[in-house]
Motif scaffolding. Sequence first.
Motif, short mmCIF file in Angstrom:
data_model
loop_
_atom_site.label_atom_id
_atom_site.label_comp_id
_atom_site.label_asym_id
_atom_site.label_seq_id
_atom_site.Cartn_x
_atom_site.Cartn_y
_atom_site.Cartn_z
N GLY A 176 1.68 3.63 -13.70
CA GLY A 176 1.62 2.09 -13.35
C GLY A 176 0.65 2.11 -12.08
N THR A 177 0.68 0.94 -11.60
CA THR A 177 -0.29 0.37 -10.49
C THR A 177 0.96 0.61 -9.17
N ILE A 178 0.36 0.99 -8.12
CA ILE A 178 0.89 0.84 -6.64
C ILE A 178 0.76 -0.50 -6.34
N PRO A 179 1.98 -1.33 -5.85
CA PRO A 179 2.13 -2.60 -5.58
C PRO A 179 1.09 -3.00 -4.45
N GLN A 180 0.36 -4.09 -4.52
CA GLN A 180 -0.78 -4.36 -3.64
C GLN A 180 -0.28 -4.73 -2.25
N LEU A 181 0.72 -5.59 -2.15
CA LEU A 181 1.13 -6.11 -0.73
C LEU A 181 2.52 -5.54 -0.47
N TRP A 182 2.63 -4.79 0.54
CA TRP A 182 4.05 -4.30 0.94
C TRP A 182 4.29 -5.02 2.35
N PHE A 202 -0.44 7.47 -11.11
CA PHE A 202 -0.66 6.27 -10.72
C PHE A 202 -1.96 6.05 -10.89
N SER A 203 -2.38 4.83 -11.33
CA SER A 203 -3.78 4.13 -11.27
C SER A 203 -4.12 3.17 -11.06
N GLY A 204 -5.32 2.74 -10.87
CA GLY A 204 -5.48 1.32 -10.47
C GLY A 204 -5.94 1.36 -8.92
N PRO A 205 -6.06 0.12 -8.23
CA PRO A 205 -6.58 0.02 -6.79
C PRO A 205 -5.62 0.70 -5.92
N LEU A 206 -6.10 0.80 -4.61
CA LEU A 206 -4.93 1.22 -3.57
C LEU A 206 -4.41 -0.24 -3.08
N PRO A 207 -3.33 -0.03 -2.57
CA PRO A 207 -2.60 -1.66 -2.01
C PRO A 207 -3.49 -1.96 -0.92
N GLU A 208 -3.47 -3.16 -0.76
CA GLU A 208 -4.16 -3.80 0.42
C GLU A 208 -3.59 -3.67 1.73
N ARG A 209 -2.16 -3.42 1.83
CA ARG A 209 -1.53 -3.34 3.20
C ARG A 209 -0.25 -2.87 2.74
N ILE A 210 0.34 -1.78 3.66
CA ILE A 210 1.78 -1.11 3.49
C ILE A 210 2.19 -1.63 4.81
N GLY A 211 3.09 -2.45 4.83
CA GLY A 211 3.86 -2.94 6.04
C GLY A 211 2.97 -4.14 6.79
N PRO A 212 3.28 -4.20 7.91
CA PRO A 212 2.59 -5.77 8.64
C PRO A 212 1.22 -5.47 8.78
#
Length: 201
Positions: free
Chosen positions: A93-99, A114-124
Amino acid sequence: NLRNLMTLRLVDLPALECQLPPAIHQTWPLLKSIQMVRTRCRGVLDASLFWAPLQMKNISFANSRFSGSIPPIVVQTNMTFETLDLSWNFFSGTIPQLWERAPPRRLSLAGNLFSGPLPERIGPSFELPDNVTNPNKTKVTPKSAKLVDFSRNMLNGTIPQSLLDSWITELIVDYNMIEGPLRLPADGKNLKRLSVKENAL
């Protein structure tokens, strides 16, 4: 009494076949650490592992046979634990975009599907000025992931600038299908190591 179990550790048991029980927070309400590493154990990532009152400190399923996707609760809960290691399994699946919530300090999803784009952010986000202090006059540093390893998946697209400019100190995305352009973070950001070997950059 197994209901009082706080640590489950099954490590270096390559012949062991097992499966996690459903509703872990009900089966083991005091559980704080679970390590099922280098086994033949299988199953999905049970959302109850991230149930806030459980207050997990460590989850490691490395080098086993777990599969499925990352449940939404993972990025919706303020995590209290230090490690989430799902490396070398069959997660997809995909990695969630906004952590948005506080992630584990060490996050490894390496060696999966895992496929698709990298998440926009992980954490604050990195919008907090360095000189901001709390009422006790101590420096404020948001709890964020320090080591993030997404290597050896099938991720594509570019590396979001917001991810590079976050509080992460080490980001590994080797052996994917990441493309350019790549702009290194500005001076003063936290990122100390960025590894992008064997991509399309």
